[in-house]
Scaffold this active site. Structure first.
Site, PDB file in Angstrom:
ATOM      1  N   LYS A 138      -4.143  11.843  -0.843  1.00 40.39           N
ATOM      2  CA  LYS A 138      -3.151  12.345   0.122  1.00 40.39           C
ATOM      3  C   LYS A 138      -2.252  13.347  -0.614  1.00 40.39           C
ATOM      4  CE  LYS A 138      -4.070   8.111   2.534  1.00 40.39           C
ATOM      5  NZ  LYS A 138      -5.112   8.676   3.404  1.00 40.39           N
TER       6      LYS A 138
ATOM      7  N   ASP B  81       0.862  -1.188   0.000  1.00 39.33           N
ATOM      8  CA  ASP B  81       0.000   0.000   0.000  1.00 39.33           C
ATOM      9  C   ASP B  81       0.899   1.239   0.000  1.00 39.33           C
ATOM     10  OD1 ASP B  81      -1.666   2.094   0.565  1.00 39.33           O
ATOM     11  OD2 ASP B  81      -2.685   1.131   2.242  1.00 39.33           O
TER      12      ASP B  81
HETATM   13  C1  LIG Z   1      -2.121   3.413   4.523  1.00 42.29           C
HETATM   14  C2  LIG Z   1      -3.466   3.801   4.023  1.00 42.29           C
HETATM   15  N1  LIG Z   1      -4.073   3.036   3.120  1.00 42.29           N
HETATM   16  C3  LIG Z   1      -5.273   3.362   2.621  1.00 42.29           C
HETATM   17  C4  LIG Z   1      -5.952   4.482   3.044  1.00 42.29           C
HETATM   18  C5  LIG Z   1      -7.295   4.778   2.493  1.00 42.29           C
HETATM   19  O1  LIG Z   1      -7.201   5.614   1.405  1.00 42.29           O
HETATM   20  P1  LIG Z   1      -8.450   6.506   0.990  1.00 42.29           P
HETATM   21  O2  LIG Z   1      -8.487   7.649   1.945  1.00 42.29           O
HETATM   22  O3  LIG Z   1      -8.193   6.883  -0.423  1.00 42.29           O
HETATM   23  O4  LIG Z   1      -9.653   5.625   1.128  1.00 42.29           O
HETATM   24  C6  LIG Z   1      -5.353   5.328   3.972  1.00 42.29           C
HETATM   25  C7  LIG Z   1      -6.054   6.554   4.380  1.00 42.29           C
HETATM   26  O5  LIG Z   1      -6.107   6.957   5.469  1.00 42.29           O
HETATM   27  C8  LIG Z   1      -4.080   4.978   4.484  1.00 42.29           C
HETATM   28  O6  LIG Z   1      -3.471   5.730   5.398  1.00 42.29           O
END
Ligand SMILES: Cc1ncc(COP(=O)(O)O)c(C=O)c1O
Length: 286
Positions: A229, A195
């Protein structure tokens, strides 16, 4: 008051007494040390103008996608943006998801099967844990960034082995030991799910993240990039092989059973990457 109201009251009161009550607040005119807008793109007027201008040029105009990608919600522009993303992330193919949450959930709930084993870092984001919980595979956490703990556990694993980690952990800003994880995955024929939520935009040429900038991308089976982000917009994509993308289109419920992102969101993703390419100094400044 219903019994449900009493339940809500009790739970909220307990939170308040522990000094952990969450509240929404509007924060303006402060210096930002807490949002995920690492490069300031979420508030860039220049990017906003580029998005508006480009939106006007895409035909046919649609305010909403009008359905799932598999029904009425697909269009050639979205596929064009996915091809651009695949180029940026150096993968065979890319598939846009409505959010990073949905993308992680999609992979973890659909790829590992009953009899397989998922290992995830104990500090992994909730969507990785929730996705693993939706899977029929066995799931275990390992100590944060601890390759010895992971290997000890992998030795007892059954079926296909999946290791779910983040490139940068959002709470402390530390990195996963990607080189060590790749070595371990090769030793045990495991598949890494990476991720890149907090490294997208921040690391690498055109913001292509930690795996590509460290030249590990070909060793990682599944990569997730999010755009809400550092990219300052919204949505996410999975980057990987054409077979993986075809599989997700067929089996990933968070892709199949949801209205696709609206045109404006797809244009925003396209423009945000274009913007970052034209402003390489933003990463240096960060
Ligand atoms: C490590 C991580 N993966 C996935 C997500 C989720 O992403 P999104 O905000 O696009 O749903 C976040 C968001 O807080 C995150 O910090």
């Amino acid at each position: 008051m219903t019994s449900l109201d009493h339940f809500f009251d009790d739970r909220l009161l307990a939170r308040e007494q522990e000094d952990r009550l969450r509240k929404l607040s509007v924060q303006e005119n402060l210096i930002d040390f807490c949002s995920n807008d690492y490069l300031g793109l979420a508030r860039s007027q220049e990017l906003a103008q580029a998005i508006s201008q480009k939106t006007g040029t895409i035909q046919p105009l649609r305010n909403g996608a009008s359905g799932s990608r598999l029904l009425s919600g697909n269009n050639s522009y979205t596929e064009e943006v996915e091809s651009k993303l695949a180029q940026i992330f150096k993968s065979e193919a890319a598939l846009i998801f409505n959010s990073g949450y949905a993308a992680n959930q999609a992979i973890l709930s659909s790829v590992p099967q009953r009899g397989d084993t998922i290992f995830y870092d104990e500090l992994a984001h909730a969507c990785i844990k929730d996705g693993a919980r939706l899977s029929m595979a066995s799931r275990f956490s390992f100590h944060h960034n601890d390759l010895n703990d992971l290997e000890r556990k992998i030795k007892k694993a059954k079926g296909k082995i999946f290791i779910a980690v983040e490139s940068i952990y959002s709470m402390d800003g530390d990195q996963c030991p990607l080189a060590g994880l790749v070595t371990l995955s090769k030793k045990y024929n495991a598949f890494i799910i990476l991720d890149e939520a907090h490294s997208t935009g921040v690391f690498g040429d055109e913001g292509n993240g930690l795996a590509v900038s460290g030249n590990f991308h070909e060793e990682i089976a599944m990569r997730i990039y999010t755009f809400g982000k550092a990219m300052g917009v919204h949505g996410a994509c999975v980057a990987g092989s054409k077979k993986l993308i075809n599989y997700l289109i067929n089996f990933a419920r968070p892709f199949i059973y949801t209205t696709a992102l609206p045109l404006h969101a797809i244009v925003s993703i396209d423009c945000a990457f274009e913007f970052l390419k034209n402003h390489p100094g933003f990463q240096k400044e960060l």
